[in-house]
Design an enzyme around this catalytic site. Structure first.
Site, PDB file in Angstrom:
ATOM      1  N   CYS A  87     -32.565  31.796  -1.020  1.00 37.30           N
ATOM      2  CA  CYS A  87     -33.933  31.691  -1.517  1.00 37.30           C
ATOM      3  C   CYS A  87     -34.337  33.055  -2.056  1.00 37.30           C
ATOM      4  O   CYS A  87     -34.638  33.965  -1.296  1.00 37.30           O
ATOM      5  CB  CYS A  87     -34.868  31.266  -0.388  1.00 37.30           C
ATOM      6  SG  CYS A  87     -36.576  31.173  -0.891  1.00 37.30           S
ATOM      7  N   LEU A  88     -34.285  33.195  -3.360  1.00 37.32           N
ATOM      8  CA  LEU A  88     -34.575  34.485  -3.980  1.00 37.32           C
ATOM      9  C   LEU A  88     -35.229  34.213  -5.329  1.00 37.32           C
ATOM     10  O   LEU A  88     -34.697  33.466  -6.150  1.00 37.32           O
ATOM     11  CB  LEU A  88     -33.255  35.259  -4.155  1.00 37.32           C
ATOM     12  CG  LEU A  88     -33.344  36.689  -4.695  1.00 37.32           C
ATOM     13  CD1 LEU A  88     -34.143  37.566  -3.748  1.00 37.32           C
ATOM     14  CD2 LEU A  88     -31.946  37.273  -4.865  1.00 37.32           C
TER      15      LEU A  88
END
Lengths: 149, 178
Positions: A87-88
């Site tokens: 999750c970036l």
């Protein structure tokens, strides 16, 4: 498969000739859009001394669309789930075609140094990270020693 | 005489960019078709599913329909927020004179030197005169995004002239903290 854009060739050459410290990215011979990535855990983080394996794929519409990146090595981190998905923001909404493979891999390395449990992908890990911080760090260290060799 | 677009191969670029994200369009069309299908034919579909697949019984079409509708809402939402700029906006982009380009200036998107091309077509975005790109490279991006690849500023927002701070106003601000 259509021919490889010049940009990808150039990025690949530079990744090999002028590698980012602590990061190696090697393209597959039969598919030059698919990279094996080895990433050193940042010093000062619970991932220190670990070597993490990732896979990186450049979709057909790269660089209009971001690379697809996934951890192959098991890792205990609030923003990385059991399947290795990351999750970036720069891998999703905040992608820009001015970013490159090396900048993305640096961002992932930075994410290991500064996890963000308020925007979790692995909820249980994030809860532990917030409520039982010392134990979470301990688990991350243990997983690193066990899996990231 | 060839048109401007023909000379610069803009037609092919347009065709390519209109085919951008084909999956999303197709899924959305499929959903629309499904939602707009009369219930009768959906029941027929249900029957044929039941007949052909053992184990799928009593497919709840109300639930399925709800799911399809909410999926459609999400897709519509997404396509709205991802909308890029208009063709007019692209046509009005500031062209950069070749004389202003240095020999080693490169396009941040394709990373090629502009001058590799003997007739480079370079534009700058309204956010910053240094935010330059090959027209050919920035168009496919702007067709799906309104942001500058270098600073992420919404390029469609009119650039505001820097407001000179009135010295009196500044003094007042300081008083608040004093």
């Amino acid at each position: 498969m259509s021919s490889l854009p010049k940009r990808i060739i150039r990025e690949t050459e530079r990744l090999i000739s002028d590698p980012v410290p602590g990061i190696t990215a090697t393209p597959h011979e039969e598919n030059l859009r698919y990279f094996d990535v080895l990433l050193d855990g940042p010093s000062g983080s619970p991932y220190e001394n670990g070597v993490f394996k990732l896979e990186l794929f450049l979709p057909d519409d790269y660089p209009m669309a971001p690379p697809m990146v996934r951890f192959l090595t098991k890792i205990y981190h609030p923003n990385i789930d059991r399947l290795g998905r990351i999750c970036l923001d720069v891998l999703k909404n905040n992608w820009s075609p001015a970013l490159q493979i090396r900048t993305i891999l640096l961002s992932i390395q930075a994410l290991l140094s500064s996890p963000n449990p308020d925007d979790p992908l692995a909820n249980e890990v994030a809860d532990e990270w917030k409520n039982n911080h010392d134990k979470a760090i301990q688990t991350a260290r243990e997983w690193t020693a066990q899996y990231a060799k | 005489m060839p048109t401007y677009e023909e000379e610069h191969g803009l037609n092919s670029t347009n065709n390519n960019t209109e085919g951008e994200r084909p999956n999303r369009l197709t899924v959305q069309q499929a959903l629309n078709n499904f939602i707009n299908t009369p219930t009768d034919s959906r029941n027929n579909l249900s029957n044929s599913i039941n007949n052909s697949i053992n184990g799928i019984n009593n497919v709840d079409f109300n639930l399925l329909n709800q799911m399809m509708n909410s999926m459609n809402t999400i897709l519509v939402d997404k396509s709205n927020t991802n909308n890029g700029v208009s063709n007019e906006f692209i046509d009005r982009l500031e062209r950069v004179n070749v004389k202003q380009l240095k020999n080693d200036d490169t396009c941040p998107i394709c990373t090629n030197e502009y001058k590799d091309d003997s007739y480079p077509l370079v534009v700058e975005l309204p956010c910053n005169s240094k935010h330059r790109f090959d027209l050919e490279c920035i168009v496919p991006w702007l067709k799906i995004n309104k942001t500058c690849p270098l600073c992420r500023i919404d390029v469609t927002i009119k650039k505001e002239l820097p407001v000179l701070v009135d010295s009196e106003e500044e003094d007042e601000d300081w008083e608040m903290y004093g």
